[in-house]
Scaffold this motif. Structure first.
Motif, PDB file in Angstrom:
ATOM      1  N   LYS A  60     -48.741  -7.856  24.188  1.00 60.00           N
ATOM      2  CA  LYS A  60     -49.431  -7.284  25.334  1.00 60.00           C
ATOM      3  C   LYS A  60     -50.487  -8.266  25.832  1.00 60.00           C
ATOM      4  O   LYS A  60     -50.904  -9.165  25.103  1.00 60.00           O
ATOM      5  CB  LYS A  60     -50.088  -5.956  24.926  1.00 60.00           C
ATOM      6  CG  LYS A  60     -49.102  -4.883  24.527  1.00 60.00           C
ATOM      7  CD  LYS A  60     -49.847  -3.613  24.120  1.00 60.00           C
ATOM      8  CE  LYS A  60     -48.862  -2.514  23.715  1.00 60.00           C
ATOM      9  NZ  LYS A  60     -49.571  -1.272  23.290  1.00 60.00           N
ATOM     10  N   THR A  62     -53.836 -10.154  26.586  1.00 58.38           N
ATOM     11  CA  THR A  62     -55.067 -10.261  25.797  1.00 58.38           C
ATOM     12  C   THR A  62     -56.187  -9.482  26.482  1.00 58.38           C
ATOM     13  O   THR A  62     -56.355  -9.542  27.702  1.00 58.38           O
ATOM     14  CB  THR A  62     -55.476 -11.738  25.643  1.00 58.38           C
ATOM     15  OG1 THR A  62     -54.442 -12.432  24.941  1.00 58.38           O
ATOM     16  CG2 THR A  62     -56.771 -11.871  24.864  1.00 58.38           C
ATOM     17  N   SER A  63     -56.950  -8.749  25.684  1.00 60.15           N
ATOM     18  CA  SER A  63     -58.088  -7.984  26.192  1.00 60.15           C
ATOM     19  C   SER A  63     -59.349  -8.392  25.420  1.00 60.15           C
ATOM     20  O   SER A  63     -59.287  -9.152  24.451  1.00 60.15           O
ATOM     21  CB  SER A  63     -57.847  -6.480  26.041  1.00 60.15           C
ATOM     22  OG  SER A  63     -57.802  -6.118  24.669  1.00 60.15           O
ATOM     23  N   THR A  65     -61.032  -6.731  23.389  1.00 58.04           N
ATOM     24  CA  THR A  65     -61.011  -6.255  22.007  1.00 58.04           C
ATOM     25  C   THR A  65     -60.267  -7.202  21.076  1.00 58.04           C
ATOM     26  O   THR A  65     -60.368  -7.086  19.859  1.00 58.04           O
ATOM     27  CB  THR A  65     -60.372  -4.853  21.927  1.00 58.04           C
ATOM     28  OG1 THR A  65     -59.039  -4.914  22.470  1.00 58.04           O
ATOM     29  CG2 THR A  65     -61.193  -3.852  22.712  1.00 58.04           C
ATOM     30  N   HIS A  66     -59.511  -8.150  21.647  1.00 58.85           N
ATOM     31  CA  HIS A  66     -58.792  -9.130  20.830  1.00 58.85           C
ATOM     32  C   HIS A  66     -59.676 -10.324  20.455  1.00 58.85           C
ATOM     33  O   HIS A  66     -59.243 -11.213  19.736  1.00 58.85           O
ATOM     34  CB  HIS A  66     -57.566  -9.656  21.584  1.00 58.85           C
ATOM     35  CG  HIS A  66     -56.486  -8.638  21.770  1.00 58.85           C
ATOM     36  ND1 HIS A  66     -55.979  -8.307  23.000  1.00 58.85           N
ATOM     37  CD2 HIS A  66     -55.822  -7.870  20.873  1.00 58.85           C
ATOM     38  CE1 HIS A  66     -55.043  -7.382  22.864  1.00 58.85           C
ATOM     39  NE2 HIS A  66     -54.924  -7.098  21.582  1.00 58.85           N
ATOM     40  N   GLU A 170     -65.982 -11.340  30.673  1.00 61.22           N
ATOM     41  CA  GLU A 170     -64.774 -11.246  31.508  1.00 61.22           C
ATOM     42  C   GLU A 170     -64.242 -12.628  31.883  1.00 61.22           C
ATOM     43  O   GLU A 170     -63.029 -12.843  31.946  1.00 61.22           O
ATOM     44  CB  GLU A 170     -65.057 -10.440  32.784  1.00 61.22           C
ATOM     45  CG  GLU A 170     -65.103  -8.938  32.582  1.00 61.22           C
ATOM     46  CD  GLU A 170     -66.413  -8.471  31.982  1.00 61.22           C
ATOM     47  OE1 GLU A 170     -67.352  -9.293  31.910  1.00 61.22           O
ATOM     48  OE2 GLU A 170     -66.500  -7.289  31.590  1.00 61.22           O
ATOM     49  N   LEU A 173     -62.550 -14.089  28.886  1.00 64.76           N
ATOM     50  CA  LEU A 173     -61.230 -13.468  28.761  1.00 64.76           C
ATOM     51  C   LEU A 173     -60.242 -14.100  29.735  1.00 64.76           C
ATOM     52  O   LEU A 173     -59.077 -14.346  29.390  1.00 64.76           O
ATOM     53  CB  LEU A 173     -61.332 -11.966  29.005  1.00 64.76           C
ATOM     54  CG  LEU A 173     -60.016 -11.180  29.044  1.00 64.76           C
ATOM     55  CD1 LEU A 173     -59.305 -11.259  27.703  1.00 64.76           C
ATOM     56  CD2 LEU A 173     -60.273  -9.724  29.427  1.00 64.76           C
ATOM     57  N   SER A 177     -56.923 -15.656  28.120  1.00 60.28           N
ATOM     58  CA  SER A 177     -55.683 -14.911  28.359  1.00 60.28           C
ATOM     59  C   SER A 177     -54.597 -15.789  28.974  1.00 60.28           C
ATOM     60  O   SER A 177     -53.423 -15.404  28.993  1.00 60.28           O
ATOM     61  CB  SER A 177     -55.956 -13.706  29.264  1.00 60.28           C
ATOM     62  OG  SER A 177     -56.459 -14.121  30.516  1.00 60.28           O
ATOM     63  N   LYS A 448     -56.413 -15.329  37.417  1.00 60.79           N
ATOM     64  CA  LYS A 448     -55.190 -14.894  36.768  1.00 60.79           C
ATOM     65  C   LYS A 448     -54.017 -15.748  37.231  1.00 60.79           C
ATOM     66  O   LYS A 448     -53.994 -16.255  38.334  1.00 60.79           O
ATOM     67  CB  LYS A 448     -54.916 -13.418  37.060  1.00 60.79           C
ATOM     68  CG  LYS A 448     -55.912 -12.475  36.397  1.00 60.79           C
ATOM     69  CD  LYS A 448     -55.582 -11.034  36.677  1.00 60.79           C
ATOM     70  CE  LYS A 448     -56.589 -10.104  36.003  1.00 60.79           C
ATOM     71  NZ  LYS A 448     -56.291  -8.679  36.296  1.00 60.79           N
TER      72      LYS A 448
END
Length: 486
Positions: A60, A62-63, A65-66, A170, A173, A177, A448
């Motif tokens: 899934k 990456t968020s 929490t990872h 953020e 991340l 990600s 992204k």
């Protein structure tokens, strides 16, 4: 004569020619579809089961929490430095540990609103022979390995930082990600000081600016690091010990310009106002440089940044846009969420991308050639210096919830260390502007995309304003044929 035997008519003889052709087409189509399905079935049966499992078990996205943070501090400094961690920490969303050299008193409120506190393992068995450094470097170098050994579940990245390192979660991340956490990754940035990079290493991720290590690399590091540390007693700090062990593992640093060590003294303005086209990930050495906003404490200035721009649109924070007022012949630079500059005259984007030297090298005797990037001087005569408008307010547009509105002012002439006397300004000089209002869409998906996606600077456009004392600017994605130029 014998009568002819009568044959029953064929079914097709009752159909018109067009219908007969249609039936043939349908029959051929059915045969083709059957053949294709049969071929696909043979192909699927020939794929190994392991490959089928791999296809269905893609990880899934990456968020936050990872990600697990390992924050280096000490009992002596934690009482003062924890205010920096409070600025960016998200209780219940982020995971991490502050590693100290000995226990400290912790209030009940801090237990629930801060990372957990742990005491580093004993490092007295390791040799340390550097006469200029401190033995605490050994303890700090083991933070990633000690955090890994806690056995936390569902971890993809371990992120190392100092207690005076401020992260934008953020944006961090967004960087991580885009990388495959199942591979060996060691990602961070160099020092701003060319001499620092020479003294330590150009291939090192500086710990103050923060760096990230993927889970499998952290696992490999934890197995061999203690033996590795013993081989480098002469090294100065923790981050060069990490890099020495990475070299033994055969892993090179992946440089990312969003991590900032800030090995400088003085005013950060020049660097922040010309931030590279990359997400702002971290800020360091905030006790050394002047406050982000003038006439405010360090904590208050950072709070203004985090409570406004970072909260509204973290991805766009500090991103520079360059545009021109062609009628008045002004050059305008918007560092979104931080400051706007107006320069009388036309400066090319190539010049505006270079940070103004509002700061000094970490090695004070070094001149401008001691930086690891291009810079440009601040003009000593006031006529050539930019007018600066610092962030006052950041909000969501009342009419369009997907847009932000930021206000900047009042006007300040950038201090250049030279004469601040009056300048014989022309009628078209920006002396009448007292406030700048910037409208910009929220660009949460700005970073992204795949690793090969090329980032592009946003464009800004000067809008008509009903007040002569107010400049209005629109910032957004550049149009198909839009360029940054006069």
């Amino acid at each position: 004569m014998k009568e002819e035997s009568k044959q029953p008519p064929s079914p097709s003889s009752f159909l018109p020619p067009r219908a007969t052709h249609r039936l043939l087409k349908y029959a051929m189509l059915c045969i083709a579809v059957t053949y294709i399905l049969y071929t696909l079935m043979l192909i699927l049966l020939s794929i190994p089961k392991s490959a089928t499992i791999a296809i269905s078990s893609r990880p899934k996205p990456t968020s936050l929490t990872h990600i697990v943070f390992g924050i280096a501090s000490s009992a002596k400094l934690w009482g003062k430095r924890k205010s920096y961690v409070k600025l960016w920490w998200r209780p219940g969303l982020l995971r991490g540990v502050v590693w100290l050299d000995r226990p400290v008193a912790i209030s009940k409120r801090e237990v629930s609103s801060m990372p957990s506190i742990r005491i580093s393992g004993n490092t007295s068995r390791f040799r340390y022979t550097n006469k200029r450094g401190r033995r605490s470097a050994i303890r700090i170098s083991r933070i990633v390995a000690e955090t890994f050994r806690l056995g936390l579940s569902d971890v993809r990245w371990f992120v190392m930082g100092d207690d005076d390192t401020v992260f934008l979660p953020e944006n961090l991340l967004a960087v991580l990600s885009r990388l495959d956490h199942r591979e060996f990754y060691y990602i961070g940035s160099q020092s701003e000081s060319h001499l620092q990079n020479i003294f330590f290493s150009h291939g090192m991720a500086y710990g103050g600016g923060g760096f990230a290590i993927s889970y499998p690399l952290a696992a490999a590091l934890s197995k061999m690091q203690d033996r590795c540390i013993q081989r480098y007693p002469e090294l100065y700090g923790s981050d060069d010990r990490i890099q020495a062990c990475m070299a033994e593992l055969g892993v090179q640093v992946t440089h990312h310009s969003g991590f900032h060590q800030y090995d400088i003294h003085g005013n950060l303005f020049g660097l922040l106002a010309a931030h590279p086209v990359a997400p702002l990930v971290s800020l360091h050495h905030l006790d050394v440089v002047t406050p982000v906003f003038p006439n405010e404490t360090r904590a208050a200035g950072l709070r203004r940044l985090f409570d406004g721009p970072v909260r509204l649109d973290s991805s766009a924070t500090m991103q520079q846009s360059i545009c021109y007022d062609r009628e008045k012949m002004w050059t305008i630079s918007v560092s979104w969420g931080f400051a706007v500059q107006i320069v009388s005259g036309i400066l090319s984007p190539r010049e505006m991308e270079k940070p103004l030297r509002t700061f000094l090298n970490w090695h004070r005797k070094a001149d401008y050639t001691g930086y690891a990037f291009n810079t440009r001087p601040v003009a000593r005569t006031p006529c050539l210096r930019p007018f600066v408008f610092y962030l006052q307010l950041a909000r969501i547009d009342a009419k369009k919830t997907n847009r932000t509105v930021t206000h900047y002012g009042p006007r300040r002439l950038l201090d250049g260390g030279g004469s601040n006397g009056d300048c014989n300004w022309t009628d078209k000089a920006p002396t009448m502007i007292e406030k700048v209002v910037v409208s910009k869409p929220i660009q949460s998906s700005m970073w992204k995309g795949g690793l090969n996606r090329t980032p592009r600077r946003s464009c800004c456009r000067v809008q008509k304003s009903q007040r002569k004392t107010t400049m209005r600017i629109d910032v957004g994605i550049c149009g198909e044929d839009e360029i940054i130029g006069i």
